[in-house]
Design a protein around this motif. Structure first.
Motif, PDB file in Angstrom:
ATOM      1  N   PHE A   1       5.568   3.109  -8.745  1.00  0.00           N
ATOM      2  CA  PHE A   1       6.314   2.070  -8.026  1.00  0.00           C
ATOM      3  C   PHE A   1       6.389   0.773  -8.829  1.00  0.00           C
ATOM      4  O   PHE A   1       7.426   0.104  -8.844  1.00  0.00           O
ATOM      5  N   ALA A   2       5.312   0.414  -9.495  1.00  0.00           N
ATOM      6  CA  ALA A   2       5.323  -0.802 -10.312  1.00  0.00           C
ATOM      7  C   ALA A   2       6.332  -0.671 -11.448  1.00  0.00           C
ATOM      8  O   ALA A   2       7.059  -1.621 -11.766  1.00  0.00           O
TER       9      ALA A   2
ATOM     10  N   ASP B   1       0.846  -1.189   0.000  1.00  0.00           N
ATOM     11  CA  ASP B   1       0.000   0.000   0.000  1.00  0.00           C
ATOM     12  C   ASP B   1       0.887   1.246   0.000  1.00  0.00           C
ATOM     13  O   ASP B   1       1.651   1.475   0.935  1.00  0.00           O
ATOM     14  N   VAL B   2       0.779   2.069  -1.059  1.00  0.00           N
ATOM     15  CA  VAL B   2       1.598   3.284  -1.138  1.00  0.00           C
ATOM     16  C   VAL B   2       0.748   4.546  -0.982  1.00  0.00           C
ATOM     17  O   VAL B   2       1.149   5.638  -1.400  1.00  0.00           O
ATOM     18  N   ARG B   3      -0.399   4.417  -0.337  1.00  0.00           N
ATOM     19  CA  ARG B   3      -1.262   5.580  -0.131  1.00  0.00           C
ATOM     20  C   ARG B   3      -0.712   6.547   0.911  1.00  0.00           C
ATOM     21  O   ARG B   3      -1.246   7.640   1.082  1.00  0.00           O
TER      22      ARG B   3
ATOM     23  N   TYR C   1       7.700  13.074  -9.279  1.00  0.00           N
ATOM     24  CA  TYR C   1       6.997  13.639  -8.130  1.00  0.00           C
ATOM     25  C   TYR C   1       6.834  12.576  -7.040  1.00  0.00           C
ATOM     26  O   TYR C   1       6.989  12.852  -5.848  1.00  0.00           O
ATOM     27  N   VAL C   2       6.533  11.358  -7.464  1.00  0.00           N
ATOM     28  CA  VAL C   2       6.347  10.258  -6.510  1.00  0.00           C
ATOM     29  C   VAL C   2       7.683   9.804  -5.940  1.00  0.00           C
ATOM     30  O   VAL C   2       7.832   9.614  -4.724  1.00  0.00           O
TER      31      VAL C   2
ATOM     32  N   SER D   1       9.482   7.944  -0.115  1.00  0.00           N
ATOM     33  CA  SER D   1       9.422   6.992  -1.224  1.00  0.00           C
ATOM     34  C   SER D   1      10.730   6.222  -1.352  1.00  0.00           C
ATOM     35  O   SER D   1      10.737   4.995  -1.532  1.00  0.00           O
ATOM     36  N   GLU D   2      11.829   6.942  -1.274  1.00  0.00           N
ATOM     37  CA  GLU D   2      13.133   6.300  -1.439  1.00  0.00           C
ATOM     38  C   GLU D   2      13.412   5.323  -0.299  1.00  0.00           C
ATOM     39  O   GLU D   2      13.923   4.214  -0.530  1.00  0.00           O
TER      40      GLU D   2
END
Length: 299
Positions: free
Chosen positions: A268-269, A193-195, A219-220, A226-227
């Motif tokens: 991410f995918a 889950d990346v929400r 941006y993501v 994120s990293e």
């Protein structure tokens, strides 16, 4: 010279592992048929032999299970095997799966199924009768595998050792993105889950783009959270992926989810698929990437 049509017939004792065997051949790219009536084999082989050599989805590998479920048709199998063996355009192999009586009885007790030759009698009587009927076929077989002490994984391994080629890739990774608002993917093995990450949806210039867009991707990803997440994720995944393959799994599906499946999960995918693609056969897909756009257009 045209490539020979590879045909494998899997037969043997009921309960000896033919279902696992045919699944193993399917994983190797064979066209598979379970419980094939022997009387139809010749017609099916003729159909495959007349395929256009330039046909895009030409079938050149066929594996069939033929066993006592065919009942009255089974007696035709011996003559069909002789014909297939003598055909110069076909590379034919007969695989026989066996197991000792004690193990077969235990397996039938575990599954609570009736033996095909002992529906109204004792399982052991059916096993004894079947073993007598199949003796001749066992002697004809190119490969006999005793599964008495084998786990399903061990059986798959033996089949792969005998029939896989260097060009056969029997394990692949599917990386996908999805939106939680449209439901979880039913076939995912691992879901992330990346929400928790900042959502590009709230930026007007990025709202109608998706995670394959360079601006959305950066941006993501150009974000400390994120990293850190990605670094920890890959550190966890890379050591365990070989264990999935060793266990006999043919497809590992890794899914990333965000709210709508358009921005964060797609980014991410995309990133993970490129990373894992360095060492594995990887496919990437985005289930809901264009879902919102299609909804807007319809309205």
């Amino acid at each position: 010279m045209d490539k020979k049509l590879s045909i494998v017939i899997i037969t043997g004792m009921s309960g000896a592992g033919k279902t696992v065997a045919i699944q193993s051949f399917e994983d190797m790219g064979y066209f598979t048929v379970d419980n094939m009536p022997p009387t139809l084999i010749e017609k099916f082989v003729d159909l495959l032999s007349t395929q256009d050599s330039n046909q895009e989805n030409k079938i050149d590998k066929l594996a069939m299970v033929v066993d006592m479920r065919s009942r009255v048709f089974f007696e035709h199998l011996r003559s069909i095997i002789t014909e297939l063996t003598d055909m110069p355009t076909i590379d034919f192999k007969l695989v026989f799966l066996d197991a000792n009586d004690l193990e077969l009885v235990a397996r039938y007790k575990e599954t609570r199924r009736s033996h095909p030759l002992a529906i109204d009698g004792r399982v052991l009587d059916g096993i004894t009768m079947e073993r007598e009927i199949l003796t001749d076929l066992k002697n004809l077989s190119d490969l006999v595998i005793d599964t008495s002490e084998l786990t399903p994984r061990n059986l798959r391994s033996q089949i792969l050792q005998n029939f896989s080629t260097q060009t056969t890739n029997t394990f692949r990774i599917e990386v996908m993105s999805f939106g939680f608002k449209y439901g979880l993917p039913l076939d995912a093995d691992l879901v992330f889950d990346v929400r928790f990450l900042p959502n590009p949806y709230y930026l007007p210039e990025l709202r109608n783009q998706n995670g394959t867009n360079e601006a959305v991707y950066h941006y993501v990803m150009d974000n400390e959270a994120s990293e850190a997440f990605y670094t920890n994720l890959t550190a966890m995944l890379k050591p365990i992926i070989p264990a999935y393959q060793k266990e006999g799994k043919s497809v590992l599906t890794i899914a990333f989810g965000c709210t709508g499946g358009q921005h964060r999960s797609v980014a991410f995918a995309e990133r993970l698929s490129k990373e894992l693609g360095k060492d594995w056969h990887v496919n990437v897909s985005h289930r809901d990437k264009d879902r919102r756009k299609e909804t807007v257009n319809r309205s």
